[in-house]
Design an enzyme around this catalytic site. Structure first.
Site, mmCIF file in Angstrom:
data_model
loop_
_atom_site.group_PDB
_atom_site.id
_atom_site.type_symbol
_atom_site.label_atom_id
_atom_site.label_comp_id
_atom_site.label_asym_id
_atom_site.label_seq_id
_atom_site.Cartn_x
_atom_site.Cartn_y
_atom_site.Cartn_z
ATOM 1 N N CYS A 121 -25.772 10.475 44.149
ATOM 2 C CA CYS A 121 -25.139 10.504 42.832
ATOM 3 C C CYS A 121 -26.165 10.022 41.783
ATOM 4 O O CYS A 121 -27.217 10.636 41.636
ATOM 5 C CB CYS A 121 -23.863 9.667 42.885
ATOM 6 S SG CYS A 121 -22.933 9.480 41.369
ATOM 7 N N ASP A 174 -19.096 21.158 43.018
ATOM 8 C CA ASP A 174 -19.271 19.907 42.280
ATOM 9 C C ASP A 174 -18.877 20.109 40.813
ATOM 10 O O ASP A 174 -19.530 20.867 40.096
ATOM 11 C CB ASP A 174 -20.736 19.461 42.378
ATOM 12 C CG ASP A 174 -20.951 18.043 41.876
ATOM 13 O OD1 ASP A 174 -20.238 17.622 40.947
ATOM 14 O OD2 ASP A 174 -21.837 17.359 42.416
ATOM 15 N N HIS A 204 -18.448 16.684 44.479
ATOM 16 C CA HIS A 204 -19.404 15.620 44.194
ATOM 17 C C HIS A 204 -19.173 14.436 45.143
ATOM 18 O O HIS A 204 -18.075 14.217 45.636
ATOM 19 C CB HIS A 204 -19.239 15.150 42.747
ATOM 20 C CG HIS A 204 -20.360 14.291 42.261
ATOM 21 N ND1 HIS A 204 -21.622 14.788 42.029
ATOM 22 C CD2 HIS A 204 -20.419 12.971 41.966
ATOM 23 C CE1 HIS A 204 -22.404 13.805 41.599
ATOM 24 N NE2 HIS A 204 -21.698 12.691 41.566
#
Length: 236
Positions: A121, A174, A204
């Site tokens: 991330c 995502d 995600h």
């Protein structure tokens, strides 16, 4: 079982902590584990310990130390807090912090002189930044793995400075990283045989088992062995 503790990393403007897991056999290659917006939480500590179990000296630096030292949130309920911290993160200072961690790891007697990074991330973007900017005694990292770094396509001018092999993981569904942005990253490295990009039928943060709405077990179980194989190939 790996031993774990916190290392103190020194920079010109202060010290910060890095969670460290030491493998049974040393010296070993070092791997930086770069955090999500949730901080150094159970998920990141768990991944750090998994890398140590795989034979790596693993360090997860506290990237938010200037904003809130030892900040951590467990799951999606802490997303707003984490995003607020990202807004306060000084991206001009982060490369120096990551370089300091790299230098510290290389100086540890448990390190054999090889070093890489895995980021998730926010950390996926930082892993890319680390590959392009961190240099200690003229050398950069030996391999970097980036999981769904959402800001990478805005930093593609840095691509020529990535001198090491890189593995990118992205979720094809995502909501934070449109497919065309993943395409841009893929195109920027299209001439590099040492750069690999995988897309998964997932969203995600699919690797984060502490965040149920994000976690995709199938994608995570495919990506992690690929990560370990990549590190094995380039750090051993």
């Amino acid at each position: 079982m790996p031993r774990s503790h916190y290392e103190k990393i020194t920079t010109p403007d202060g010290d910060f902590d890095a969670f460290c897991a030491v493998p049974e056999t040393t010296p070993a290659p070092a791997v930086l584990v770069l955090q999500e917006v949730f901080g150094i939480n159970d998920n990141i500590r768990g991944l750090t310990e998994q890398l140590a179990e795989a034979g790596y000296l693993a360090l997860a630096p506290d990237v938010f130390w200037r904003v809130e030292p030892r900040f951590e949130r467990k799951d999606e309920s802490g997303l707003a807090d984490g995003m607020a911290h990202v807004q306060q993160l000084d991206f001009d200072l982060v490369p120096g912090d990551l370089t300091a961690v790299m230098a510290h790891a290389l100086a540890m007697p448990e390190c054999n002189g090889r070093i890489g990074a895995v980021g998730f991330c926010l950390g996926g973007t930082l892993a890319y930044l680390f590959a392009g900017t961190a240099r200690v005694d003229g050398r950069g990292p030996d391999a970097v793995v980036s999981y769904y770094g959402s800001a990478i396509n805005g930093m593609l001018d840095l691509a020529p400075r990535l001198e090491c092999p890189v593995l990118f993981h992205y979720g094809a569904q995502d909501p934070y990283i449109p497919a065309e942005q993943i395409d841009e990253v893929e195109q920027a490295f299209s001439g590099r045989s040492d750069v690999v990009l995988h897309r998964y039928e997932a969203g995600h943060a699919f690797s984060n088992w502490d965040a149920p709405t994000f976690f995709d077990e199938r994608a995570a179980r495919t990506a992690w062995p690929r990560t370990l194989d990549f590190l094995e190939k380039h750090l051993r």
